[in-house]
Design an enzyme around this catalytic site. Structure first.
Site, PDB file in Angstrom:
ATOM      1  CD  GLN A   1       9.685  11.977 -27.601  1.00 55.33           C
ATOM      2  OE1 GLN A   1       9.447  12.505 -28.691  1.00 55.33           O
ATOM      3  NE2 GLN A   1      10.920  11.702 -27.198  1.00 55.33           N
TER       4      GLN A   1
ATOM      5  CG  HIS B   1       8.188   8.730 -29.751  1.00 55.85           C
ATOM      6  ND1 HIS B   1       8.661   8.139 -28.607  1.00 55.85           N
ATOM      7  CD2 HIS B   1       9.255   9.351 -30.318  1.00 55.85           C
ATOM      8  CE1 HIS B   1       9.962   8.391 -28.484  1.00 55.85           C
ATOM      9  NE2 HIS B   1      10.351   9.123 -29.513  1.00 55.85           N
TER      10      HIS B   1
ATOM     11  CG  HIS C   1      12.662   8.331 -33.690  1.00 54.85           C
ATOM     12  ND1 HIS C   1      13.793   7.730 -33.186  1.00 54.85           N
ATOM     13  CD2 HIS C   1      12.125   9.034 -32.646  1.00 54.85           C
ATOM     14  CE1 HIS C   1      13.928   8.044 -31.903  1.00 54.85           C
ATOM     15  NE2 HIS C   1      12.925   8.838 -31.554  1.00 54.85           N
ATOM     16  CD  GLU C   2       9.979  12.384 -33.339  1.00 54.37           C
ATOM     17  OE1 GLU C   2       9.198  12.397 -32.373  1.00 54.37           O
ATOM     18  OE2 GLU C   2      11.215  12.369 -33.200  1.00 54.37           O
TER      19      GLU C   2
ATOM     20  N   GLY D   1      13.058  16.031 -33.460  1.00 62.25           N
ATOM     21  CA  GLY D   1      11.617  15.809 -33.456  1.00 62.25           C
ATOM     22  C   GLY D   1      11.182  15.564 -32.036  1.00 62.25           C
TER      23      GLY D   1
ATOM     24  CB  CYS E   1      15.085   8.645 -28.418  1.00 67.09           C
ATOM     25  SG  CYS E   1      13.395   9.042 -27.922  1.00 67.09           S
ATOM     26  CG  LEU E   2      15.207  14.850 -27.201  1.00 66.23           C
ATOM     27  CD1 LEU E   2      14.273  16.030 -27.472  1.00 66.23           C
ATOM     28  CD2 LEU E   2      16.549  15.351 -26.677  1.00 66.23           C
TER      29      LEU E   2
HETATM   30 ZN    ZN Z   1      12.307   9.770 -29.770  1.00 69.47          ZN
END
Ligand code: ZN
Length: 191
Positions: free
Chosen positions: A54, A148, A144-145, A49, A102-103
């Site tokens: 991000q 953000h 999680h998304e 995701g 997480c990226l």
């Molecule tokens: Zn993330």
């Protein structure tokens, strides 16, 4: 389409609260290109995701997709889904311990308690209302998304810091037990 740079932990943009997107704004070429870039950037980085915040755009837009993912080989597939202005409502009391990465938090994983079942209200990329329910690992990905979008990172939700691990040490010491545990969840919930 273009692959965009991904913000990493410490950049203030990740701590902003993303703003909602209007239907007219969503229809603009600029916004549709942003969504295409979000998808391309997520796929390039093998993310499950990616939120627009991000890639330095504090807007309430996220992409979710799981294909054959080398970062998360145990995750059930999720078709490409774009959520605009998503609202999550917890269904029931059940939670589970998810091991997340997480990226925007390079080379770190940790255990986060997530709700097992959610109802979701969002728009798709064309502004059509989507109402659905998600369960298990997919529900964790959605949480999680959406975190953000509210300026939160998974590290904020790790209650036991001893669960932090680099990806290499996760693979070596924690992955087998975690995969076994989530396999039971996936078998029960289907996702
Ligand atoms: Zn993330």
């Amino acid at each position: 389409m273009a692959i965009r740079k991904i913000a990493t932990i410490g950049h203030p943009v990740l701590r902003q609260v993303a703003r909602p997107v209007g239907r007219e704004e969503l229809a603009t070429a600029e916004m549709q290109t942003l969504i295409d870039d979000l998808v391309e950037t997520m796929r390039d980085a093998d993310g499950a995701g990616l939120a627009a915040i991000q890639i330095y755009q504090p807007l309430r837009i996220v992409a979710v997709e799981v294909r054959d993912n080398p970062r998360y080989p145990y995750k059930p597939k999720i078709p490409l889904t774009i959520l605009v202005n998503p609202e999550l409502t917890v269904v029931g009391e059940e939670t589970f311990d998810n091991n997340e990465g997480c990226l925007s938090v390079p080379n770190l994983r940790g255990v986060v308690r997530r709700h097992t079942s959610l109802s979701v209200r969002a728009w798709d990329r064309h502004g059509a209302l989507v109402e659905t329910q998600v369960f298990g690992l997919k529900a964790a990905t959605y949480q999680h998304e959406v975190d953000h979008l509210d300026g939160k990172l998974f590290v904020d939700r790790v209650t036991d810091p001893t669960t932090f691990a680099s990806w290499t040490e996760f693979e070596r010491h924690h992955k087998a037990a975690f995969v076994q545990r989530v396999a039971a969840l996936v078998a029960r919930l289907g996702e």
